[in-house]
Write a protein that holds these residues in place. Structure first.
Motif, PDB file in Angstrom:
ATOM      1  N   VAL A   1      -3.643  -2.248  -1.633  1.00 29.27           N
ATOM      2  CA  VAL A   1      -2.780  -0.932  -1.323  1.00 29.27           C
ATOM      3  C   VAL A   1      -3.500   0.038  -1.830  1.00 29.27           C
ATOM      4  O   VAL A   1      -3.517   0.288  -3.162  1.00 29.27           O
ATOM      5  N   ILE A   2      -3.623   1.292  -1.155  1.00 32.94           N
ATOM      6  CA  ILE A   2      -4.228   2.506  -1.525  1.00 32.94           C
ATOM      7  C   ILE A   2      -2.969   3.538  -1.841  1.00 32.94           C
ATOM      8  O   ILE A   2      -2.226   3.677  -0.866  1.00 32.94           O
ATOM      9  N   ASP A   3      -2.910   4.185  -2.658  1.00 33.04           N
ATOM     10  CA  ASP A   3      -1.807   5.178  -3.111  1.00 33.04           C
ATOM     11  C   ASP A   3      -2.634   6.376  -3.116  1.00 33.04           C
ATOM     12  O   ASP A   3      -3.462   6.481  -4.029  1.00 33.04           O
ATOM     13  N   TYR A   4      -2.176   7.466  -2.448  1.00 31.13           N
ATOM     14  CA  TYR A   4      -2.740   8.836  -2.720  1.00 31.13           C
ATOM     15  C   TYR A   4      -1.732   9.715  -2.480  1.00 31.13           C
ATOM     16  O   TYR A   4      -0.724  10.052  -2.027  1.00 31.13           O
ATOM     17  N   LYS A   5      -2.235  10.903  -3.409  1.00 28.59           N
ATOM     18  CA  LYS A   5      -1.310  12.081  -3.767  1.00 28.59           C
ATOM     19  C   LYS A   5      -2.120  13.348  -3.020  1.00 28.59           C
ATOM     20  O   LYS A   5      -1.286  14.573  -2.961  1.00 28.59           O
ATOM     21  N   ARG A   6      -3.357  13.314  -2.786  1.00 29.34           N
ATOM     22  CA  ARG A   6      -4.050  14.202  -1.902  1.00 29.34           C
ATOM     23  C   ARG A   6      -4.116  13.512  -0.681  1.00 29.34           C
ATOM     24  O   ARG A   6      -4.657  12.371  -0.452  1.00 29.34           O
ATOM     25  N   ASP A   7      -4.155  14.568   0.461  1.00 27.52           N
ATOM     26  CA  ASP A   7      -4.221  14.071   1.682  1.00 27.52           C
ATOM     27  C   ASP A   7      -5.439  13.540   2.174  1.00 27.52           C
ATOM     28  O   ASP A   7      -6.478  14.286   2.380  1.00 27.52           O
TER      29      ASP A   7
ATOM     30  N   GLY B   1       0.923   7.420   1.121  1.00 23.55           N
ATOM     31  CA  GLY B   1       0.769   8.784   0.815  1.00 23.55           C
ATOM     32  C   GLY B   1       2.019   9.119  -0.134  1.00 23.55           C
ATOM     33  O   GLY B   1       3.183   8.667   0.246  1.00 23.55           O
ATOM     34  N   HIS B   2       1.918   9.872  -1.078  1.00 26.61           N
ATOM     35  CA  HIS B   2       3.130  10.482  -1.985  1.00 26.61           C
ATOM     36  C   HIS B   2       3.876  11.217  -1.092  1.00 26.61           C
ATOM     37  O   HIS B   2       3.330  12.162  -0.394  1.00 26.61           O
ATOM     38  N   GLN B   3       5.227  11.178  -1.616  1.00 28.33           N
ATOM     39  CA  GLN B   3       6.048  11.897  -0.937  1.00 28.33           C
ATOM     40  C   GLN B   3       5.851  13.585  -1.216  1.00 28.33           C
ATOM     41  O   GLN B   3       6.279  14.361  -0.260  1.00 28.33           O
ATOM     42  N   SER B   4       5.297  14.011  -1.987  1.00 27.54           N
ATOM     43  CA  SER B   4       5.051  15.237  -2.478  1.00 27.54           C
ATOM     44  C   SER B   4       3.971  15.906  -1.418  1.00 27.54           C
ATOM     45  O   SER B   4       3.840  17.246  -1.341  1.00 27.54           O
ATOM     46  N   LEU B   5       3.496  15.180  -0.586  1.00 30.09           N
ATOM     47  CA  LEU B   5       2.353  15.754   0.396  1.00 30.09           C
ATOM     48  C   LEU B   5       3.289  16.246   1.689  1.00 30.09           C
ATOM     49  O   LEU B   5       2.735  17.106   2.524  1.00 30.09           O
ATOM     50  N   GLY B   6       4.624  15.964   1.638  1.00 33.63           N
ATOM     51  CA  GLY B   6       5.439  16.769   2.727  1.00 33.63           C
ATOM     52  C   GLY B   6       5.580  15.988   3.944  1.00 33.63           C
ATOM     53  O   GLY B   6       5.655  16.623   5.134  1.00 33.63           O
ATOM     54  N   LEU B   7       4.976  14.816   3.995  1.00 31.04           N
ATOM     55  CA  LEU B   7       4.655  13.985   5.063  1.00 31.04           C
ATOM     56  C   LEU B   7       5.751  13.039   5.325  1.00 31.04           C
ATOM     57  O   LEU B   7       6.356  12.809   4.235  1.00 31.04           O
ATOM     58  N   THR B   8       6.277  12.680   6.620  1.00 32.47           N
ATOM     59  CA  THR B   8       7.116  11.707   6.773  1.00 32.47           C
ATOM     60  C   THR B   8       6.517  10.272   6.533  1.00 32.47           C
ATOM     61  O   THR B   8       5.497  10.079   6.266  1.00 32.47           O
ATOM     62  N   LEU B   9       7.558   9.605   6.282  1.00 32.18           N
ATOM     63  CA  LEU B   9       7.162   7.987   5.710  1.00 32.18           C
ATOM     64  C   LEU B   9       6.101   7.447   6.668  1.00 32.18           C
ATOM     65  O   LEU B   9       5.157   6.660   6.431  1.00 32.18           O
ATOM     66  N   LYS B  10       6.398   7.683   8.059  1.00 31.70           N
ATOM     67  CA  LYS B  10       5.836   6.993   9.082  1.00 31.70           C
ATOM     68  C   LYS B  10       4.362   7.675   9.137  1.00 31.70           C
ATOM     69  O   LYS B  10       3.493   7.176   9.227  1.00 31.70           O
TER      70      LYS B  10
END
Length: 327
Positions: A56-62, A87-96
């Motif tokens: 599992v890769i978790d990322y806070k930078r896009d 991706g972290h929710q702070s990226l402003g992206l949808t979950l999808k």
């Protein structure tokens, strides 16, 4: 360590990180650990965790454009069957947009750690079901729970309480606020063939249940206290909760503790030192408790600043004969 993120060589960084974790991947008793801790190993905000044959890769930078390269780097060091990125929710992206399956099709896995098995769900928005930095804490609980009645607060998927049960605890009570988590605790019990009673899995507000337990005269020989970095606000709390809220929670727990009992407290906040945390617990307990043993995260969580690591303290009553080595 800061690195120019525009010129990341994922293969080199994963190779180096994998080599540092050699004691873990050579250990036949452990197949789950943090493969890459980017905060200290070259890509701030990126971590990679291994759960058996899943990564599992978790990322806070896009880093979505870099994910295929990172997946190939991971496959070069281990034959993962499944690799997902979240991706972290702070990226402003949808979950999808921020959840990407890079390799394989499975969204769950069973991993192994020191004779225990844990079910993880790779597609959950947050932790998949096992906090890897608590490995030494689970080992301590296995060795120090025999014949004790244990209360596991903020139980999550139950790995800490299950460790106590596996360590021959007389009884383990799990309490968590989420109705989705309690079945996952039971699932972990089942795959480990550890007996349980459904009445020992409680859903509810901790600030409601603990005063009731005190009033009812409930007592425990061990209490696992692992509140999230910021405890929820509760209409049952007679105060405004602050951070992990140890001051209030310890006051409750001290009243629930049998003579000779212990409290295992886990500190996640970066704005509080280990010494300050222990002093806070001592004060909140009315000086009834003293820290006797410390635990932290393993070599897969390298940190140049100790207060950035998980900090775990075991507190016992002043006159408790438990030795400082945790035996």
């Amino acid at each position: 360590m800061e690195i120019n993120t525009s010129a990341i060589n994922w293969q080199e960084m994963i190779n180096n990180a994998w080599e540092r974790r050699k004691p873990l991947w050579q250990d036949s008793n452990v197949d789950c650990f943090r493969v890459f801790h980017g905060y200290e190993e070259g890509s701030r905000g990126t971590v990679v965790e291994k759960f058996n044959d899943a990564a599992v890769i978790d990322y806070k930078r896009d880093i979505r454009d870099e994910l295929p390269e990172l997946a190939q780097a991971l496959l070069s060091v281990f034959p993962f069957k499944n690799i997902v990125a979240r991706g972290h929710q702070s990226l402003g992206l949808t979950l999808k947009e921020r959840f990407i399956i890079l390799h394989g099709t499975d969204t769950s896995a069973i991993c192994n750690e020191n004779d225990l098995r844990f079910m993880v769900k790779l597609d959950t928005p947050h932790n998949p079901g096992l906090y890897l930095d608590a490995r030494d804490s689970r080992d301590w609980l296995i060795k120090n729970s025999a014949n004790r009645r244990i209360l596991n607060l903020f139980a999550f998927t139950g790995s800490l309480g299950l460790s106590s049960a596996f360590g021959k605890a007389a009884e383990v009570i799990h309490l968590d606020r989420s109705k989705e988590l309690l079945p996952r605790i039971q699932e972990n019990y089942k795959i480990n063939q550890v007996n349980f009673e459904t009445r020992n899995f409680l859903r509810g507000d901790i600030y409601k249940h603990l005063p009731r337990a005190i009033k009812a005269g409930k007592r425990f020989d061990g209490i696992i206290l692992d509140p999230p970095p910021k405890v929820y606000q509760s209409r049952y709390a007679q105060h405004k909760t602050n951070g992990q809220d140890f001051s209030a929670l310890i006051k409750y727990c001290t009243q629930l503790l049998n003579p000779g009992g212990w409290i295992l407290g886990m500190l996640h906040r970066f704005d509080c030192s280990w010494d300050d945390f222990e002093e806070q617990v001592i004060e909140a307990s009315g000086h009834a408790l003293l820290p006797q043993h410390r635990l932290t995260s393993g070599i897969d969580f390298p940190e140049s600043l100790p207060d950035k690591k998980l900090r775990v303290s075991i507190f016992v009553e002043k006159n408790d004969p438990m030795k400082k080595d945790g035996t």
